[in-house]
Design a protein around this motif. Structure first.
Motif, PDB file in Angstrom:
ATOM      1  N   UNK A  56       0.831  -1.208   0.000  1.00 23.55           N
ATOM      2  CA  UNK A  56       0.000   0.000   0.000  1.00 23.55           C
ATOM      3  C   UNK A  56       0.864   1.256   0.000  1.00 23.55           C
ATOM      4  N   UNK A  57       1.944   1.253   0.773  1.00 21.70           N
ATOM      5  CA  UNK A  57       2.775   2.454   0.823  1.00 21.70           C
ATOM      6  C   UNK A  57       3.453   2.718  -0.517  1.00 21.70           C
ATOM      7  N   UNK A  58       3.999   1.676  -1.146  1.00 27.10           N
ATOM      8  CA  UNK A  58       4.661   1.875  -2.429  1.00 27.10           C
ATOM      9  C   UNK A  58       3.657   2.204  -3.534  1.00 27.10           C
ATOM     10  N   UNK A  59       2.468   1.591  -3.476  1.00 26.81           N
ATOM     11  CA  UNK A  59       1.430   1.936  -4.451  1.00 26.81           C
ATOM     12  C   UNK A  59       1.027   3.399  -4.321  1.00 26.81           C
ATOM     13  N   UNK A  60       0.830   3.845  -3.079  1.00 35.10           N
ATOM     14  CA  UNK A  60       0.459   5.244  -2.861  1.00 35.10           C
ATOM     15  C   UNK A  60       1.555   6.176  -3.348  1.00 35.10           C
ATOM     16  N   UNK A  86       7.123  18.087   5.446  1.00 33.39           N
ATOM     17  CA  UNK A  86       6.625  18.199   6.825  1.00 33.39           C
ATOM     18  C   UNK A  86       5.503  17.188   7.063  1.00 33.39           C
ATOM     19  N   UNK A  87       4.582  17.072   6.096  1.00 31.53           N
ATOM     20  CA  UNK A  87       3.497  16.097   6.227  1.00 31.53           C
ATOM     21  C   UNK A  87       4.053  14.668   6.277  1.00 31.53           C
ATOM     22  N   UNK A 107       0.547   4.472   6.791  1.00 31.94           N
ATOM     23  CA  UNK A 107       1.655   4.240   5.858  1.00 31.94           C
ATOM     24  C   UNK A 107       1.244   4.602   4.428  1.00 31.94           C
ATOM     25  N   UNK A 108      -0.026   4.394   4.081  1.00 32.17           N
ATOM     26  CA  UNK A 108      -0.499   4.815   2.756  1.00 32.17           C
ATOM     27  C   UNK A 108      -0.403   6.331   2.621  1.00 32.17           C
ATOM     28  N   UNK A 109      -0.804   7.060   3.670  1.00 33.33           N
ATOM     29  CA  UNK A 109      -0.699   8.522   3.641  1.00 33.33           C
ATOM     30  C   UNK A 109       0.756   8.957   3.542  1.00 33.33           C
ATOM     31  N   UNK A 110       1.642   8.240   4.238  1.00 30.55           N
ATOM     32  CA  UNK A 110       3.070   8.544   4.150  1.00 30.55           C
ATOM     33  C   UNK A 110       3.545   8.419   2.708  1.00 30.55           C
TER      34      UNK A 110
END
Length: 386
Positions: A56-60, A86-87, A107-110
């Motif tokens: 999910x993190x790499x897809x995002x 910053x975000x 982690x998706x938002x990251x």
């Protein structure tokens, strides 16, 4: 016939703060085993949740990078990059207080904010007069940074504070990227406007992006299952770690060679030649070679991995001189890197990773087919005047 574009009037020089921001954005790609493994040890993520969290993190990240290229104007870069960094830092800190499904969401938002950060670096490389050199520098520095942190974090902050120490360290690094944004250009020059109707990609550009997607799916489908493949070849865990170390060291060498020699080599033949060699490596690894041979083959695999990446940029610019297809390179590479392991996971058994090799081989054959086709079409268009 593909649309032609005027050349760049003002090529973008290498900007070290932008390069640094892109490196920070992609740190997690090399640190996921450290961070996600630490979250499992802390009881905040299940073993079965590692795959979804990583994917999910790499897809995002890939989707945000591609979406930013399509939707964001390359103006007010300092403000956009500072806010994104910053975000990104805040998301790393937020991971300290969440678990399971909420953790995967954070982690998706990251990944989304990291995608905006990476967009700036892809934009710089795509606008360069020497994109293969800037891409080579980027992938080499990126790999070295991941190697350094993967070695240092477990022995320093993680030894004292566990995974929370790593997350705080990553947040602090993201804050330094926000500071680096002050040294970024205020904006980039617009990309050349393609001739002809519409602003969409040509079928040839889509074929090039699909080839990049499939090539990365091939690479990472093998990489994530390297230890089970080593076990099938009779290597104990310590020797499997030696194979990983050899591959990582050769990745750095591959990136350096591409940086030095990339401008003297044609992208199409390089990608085809590397692909043919990789087919031989897949066949050899599938035969479960003995220890030293396995490590040697994996080392060659690592060298080719980073060596070919800058030539993806060169190929896409040759296909689409407006460089809009090259702006989607990060998205194609990251989405392929996510899709490969995900698809392979459906084909492997509890003790047999042979399905990953079959999936990787299929992706590589498809990628090579597209690259050969694209190269042949461009060669004909070079010979036959418009």
């Amino acid at each position: 016939m593909s649309a032609r574009a005027e050349p760049l009037r003002t090529p973008q020089p290498l900007n070290l703060p932008v390069l640094y921001i892109g490196v920070v954005a992609l740190l997690i790609a090399g640190l996921q085993p450290v961070v996600l493994g630490g979250l499992v040890e802390a009881g905040r993520l299940s073993v079965s949740g590692i795959g979804p969290a990583a994917t999910v993190e790499l897809l995002a990240l890939g989707l945000a990078c591609g979406g930013s290229a399509a939707l964001l104007r390359p103006t007010a870069l300092r403000t956009k990059l500072a806010l994104a960094a910053v975000a990104h830092a805040l998301c790393n800190l937020a991971t300290l207080w969440v678990a399971d499904g909420a953790l995967i969401g954070v982690r998706a938002a990251t990944g989304l904010f990291a995608g905006v950060m990476l967009w700036s670096t892809v934009g710089m490389i795509s606008r360069s007069a020497r994109p293969e050199r800037q891409a080579g520098v980027f992938v080499t520095v990126q790999t070295l940074a991941q190697l350094l942190l993967a070695a240092v974090l477990p022995r320093t902050v993680m030894a004292a504070w566990g995974v929370d120490g790593a997350l705080v360290a990553l947040a602090a690094i993201s804050v330094t990227a926000a500071g680096a944004a002050l040294g970024a250009p205020r904006g980039y020059a617009p990309l050349p406007r393609p001739e002809g109707r519409g602003g969409g990609f040509s079928p040839l550009a889509w074929a090039g992006l699909a080839a990049v997607f499939l090539y990365m799916a091939f690479i990472v489908a093998i990489w994530v299952y390297l230890e089970p493949l080593a076990a099938a070849a009779g290597l104990p865990p310590a020797r499997a770690h030696d194979a990983v170390a050899a591959a990582l060291a050769m990745q750095v060498l591959g990136g350096l060679v591409a940086t030095v020699a990339g401008d003297r080599l044609p992208a199409g033949p390089v990608l085809i030649g590397a692909g043919v060699i990789n087919l031989g490596l897949v066949a050899a690894l599938s035969a479960h070679p003995a220890g030293p041979a396995f490590i040697g083959l994996v080392a060659v695999f690592g060298f080719l991995w980073l060596f070919v990446l800058p030539f993806h940029t060169v190929l896409l610019i040759a296909i689409d001189p407006s460089r809009r297809a090259a702006m989607q390179l990060g998205a194609a590479q990251l989405l392929g890197s996510s899709a490969g392991p995900l698809a392979a996971s459906l084909l492997v058994g509890d003790t047999d990773a042979g399905g990953a090799m079959r999936l990787a081989a299929a992706c590589l054959v498809l990628a090579l087919t597209l690259i050969v086709g694209v190269t042949a079409v461009m060669a004909r268009r070079t010979v036959v005047p418009a």
